[in-house]
Scaffold this active site. Structure first.
Site, PDB file in Angstrom:
ATOM      1  N   HIS A  48       0.811  -1.217   0.000  1.00  0.00           N
ATOM      2  CA  HIS A  48       0.000   0.000   0.000  1.00  0.00           C
ATOM      3  C   HIS A  48       0.844   1.265   0.000  1.00  0.00           C
ATOM      4  O   HIS A  48       0.367   2.340  -0.364  1.00  0.00           O
ATOM      5  CB  HIS A  48      -0.941   0.014   1.209  1.00  0.00           C
ATOM      6  CG  HIS A  48      -0.240   0.322   2.498  1.00  0.00           C
ATOM      7  ND1 HIS A  48       0.512  -0.607   3.181  1.00  0.00           N
ATOM      8  CD2 HIS A  48      -0.167   1.470   3.225  1.00  0.00           C
ATOM      9  CE1 HIS A  48       1.003  -0.056   4.278  1.00  0.00           C
ATOM     10  NE2 HIS A  48       0.622   1.200   4.330  1.00  0.00           N
ATOM     11  N   THR A  62       4.640 -22.774   9.137  1.00  0.00           N
ATOM     12  CA  THR A  62       5.527 -22.176   8.134  1.00  0.00           C
ATOM     13  C   THR A  62       6.240 -20.952   8.680  1.00  0.00           C
ATOM     14  O   THR A  62       5.648 -20.155   9.405  1.00  0.00           O
ATOM     15  CB  THR A  62       4.717 -21.732   6.899  1.00  0.00           C
ATOM     16  OG1 THR A  62       3.605 -20.930   7.341  1.00  0.00           O
ATOM     17  CG2 THR A  62       4.190 -22.921   6.120  1.00  0.00           C
ATOM     18  N   ALA A  79       8.317 -17.659   6.996  1.00  0.00           N
ATOM     19  CA  ALA A  79       8.479 -17.000   5.705  1.00  0.00           C
ATOM     20  C   ALA A  79       9.855 -17.246   5.105  1.00  0.00           C
ATOM     21  O   ALA A  79       9.984 -17.521   3.907  1.00  0.00           O
ATOM     22  CB  ALA A  79       8.225 -15.498   5.861  1.00  0.00           C
ATOM     23  N   LYS A 126      -2.412 -20.506  18.234  1.00  0.00           N
ATOM     24  CA  LYS A 126      -1.016 -20.924  18.449  1.00  0.00           C
ATOM     25  C   LYS A 126      -0.108 -19.732  18.724  1.00  0.00           C
ATOM     26  O   LYS A 126       0.922 -19.874  19.400  1.00  0.00           O
ATOM     27  CB  LYS A 126      -0.527 -21.738  17.249  1.00  0.00           C
ATOM     28  CG  LYS A 126      -0.609 -21.012  15.901  1.00  0.00           C
ATOM     29  CD  LYS A 126       0.658 -20.281  15.545  1.00  0.00           C
ATOM     30  CE  LYS A 126       0.497 -19.497  14.251  1.00  0.00           C
ATOM     31  NZ  LYS A 126       1.753 -18.835  13.843  1.00  0.00           N
ATOM     32  N   SER A 166       9.920 -17.448  15.279  1.00  0.00           N
ATOM     33  CA  SER A 166       8.570 -16.985  15.594  1.00  0.00           C
ATOM     34  C   SER A 166       8.635 -15.650  16.325  1.00  0.00           C
ATOM     35  O   SER A 166       9.192 -15.560  17.417  1.00  0.00           O
ATOM     36  CB  SER A 166       7.851 -18.010  16.471  1.00  0.00           C
ATOM     37  OG  SER A 166       6.702 -17.433  17.070  1.00  0.00           O
TER      38      SER A 166
END
Length: 344
Positions: free
Chosen positions: A38, A146, A148, A199, A262
């Site tokens: 954006h 997953t 990235a 999670k 994470s």
């Protein structure tokens, strides 16, 4: 690799770490991908650098990936739209996207890989889609264990494509499939969304525990009991236990609770180690910490249904400044005993 060996043109809305990684994967396996940011300045930087230097440094964009900041240009002549914007921006971007798409074509494939709830309403994302686009709209939710960086590097990955329309679920599974990426299909949209959001709360909890150096036993206990909480919460909203035990539930829970990639786990670690307010830690991380928003939404829903979710409650208390991590541990350990298999 593609639907009937036919490459697709796919718009990926959201150029953060996760959106960029998915765009890289899709373009690397043969699809034409238009990645939207954006912010025009950010989009120009991504396009000129031909990589996401901030989040995925060293992973070049394939030639089939272009970066845009004009949403109308991004959506022109696409077969499918994949939304990967933060949950707080989901409704606004969805409204703009659908308005543009309906002006040019009567049907398009829609999916999202965003995890979480809408902060203002505590709605799940599929509920927002049904509010805005109607109950009959076909869509898919993409989720699973997953990171990235690993997807962007082409490391082996498995996810779930969930849709009440089996053909839509299969469309997205086929679009992503390659030798290093396996996408399973199923129909439990609610369960997949809950797993992807809950999670993150448990990842904060295990981060807090490890930040206090409480040991591997405590971490394993939090993961195990966190799984029970996730199933209890899912029961109240109509999710299936089998979904909670799959990639989007248990798989994602284990990944985000045990690896420092994470950001939710890192947030918990930093919060416990620094004893600073949650807002200061989020600012230092510099990325969206979805678990902070998720725990506030889950707290509202849990109160509505009178659910016993003690780990979530303590994470909430710490984040809003009502308790310290040390106090939360004491409260959890003081709880009365109960059957391990009591899910209700």
């Amino acid at each position: 690799m593609t639907i009937a060996n036919k490459p697709l043109t796919i718009a990926v809305l959201g150029a953060g770490a996760w959106g960029s990684a998915l765009a890289i994967h899709l373009s690397r396996i043969g699809h034409q991908v238009k990645l939207w940011d954006h912010n025009p300045e950010n989009a120009a930087t991504l396009e000129s650098a031909r990589e996401n230097v901030r989040y995925l440094k060293g992973v070049p964009f394939p030639d089939a990936l272009s970066v845009q900041s004009d949403l109308k240009v991004t959506l022109a002549d696409v077969d499918a739209v994949l939304m990967v914007v933060p949950s707080q921006a989901f409704r606004e971007v969805l409204q703009k996207m659908h308005h543009i798409m309906m002006g040019s074509k009567s049907h398009y494939h829609l999916a999202w890989a965003t995890k979480g709830f809408e902060p203002e309403t505590s709605l799940m994302l599929h509920e927002i889609v049904q509010q805005e686009l109607g109950e009959q709209i076909s869509f898919a939710v993409l989720s699973g264990p997953t990171f990235a960086a690993e997807v962007a590097r082409g490391l082996p990955t498995a996810m779930v494509s969930a849709s009440r329309d089996q053909q839509e679920a299969q469309f997205w599974a086929d679009a992503f499939h390659c030798d290093t990426f396996r996408m399973y299909t199923q129909s439990d949209v609610v369960g997949v969304e809950i797993g992807g959001a809950y999670k993150n709360i448990m990842a904060i909890a295990t981060g807090l525990s490890d930040g206090l150096r409480l040991g591997a036993n405590a971490r394993a206990a939090l993961i195990g009991r966190g799984m029970v909480e996730m199933m209890r919460f899912g029961d109240a909203l109509g999710a299936k236990h089998e979904t909670m035990m799959g990639l989007s539930g248990l798989g994602d829970l284990v990944l985000t609770c045990t690896d420092d990639l994470s950001r939710n786990r890192r947030f918990g670690l930093m919060l416990a180690q620094s004893q600073r307010p949650a807002e200061d830690v989020i600012e230092e991380i510099g990325q969206v910490v979805e678990g902070v928003k998720a725990v506030k939404a889950v707290k509202l829903i849990a109160d509505k249904y009178q659910l016993d979710l003690p780990i979530m409650e303590q994470v909430y208390n710490i984040i809003v400044g009502q308790s310290t991590a040390e106090q939360a541990v004491k409260e959890l350990m003081r709880r009365h005993g109960r059957s391990e298999l009591e899910f209700g």
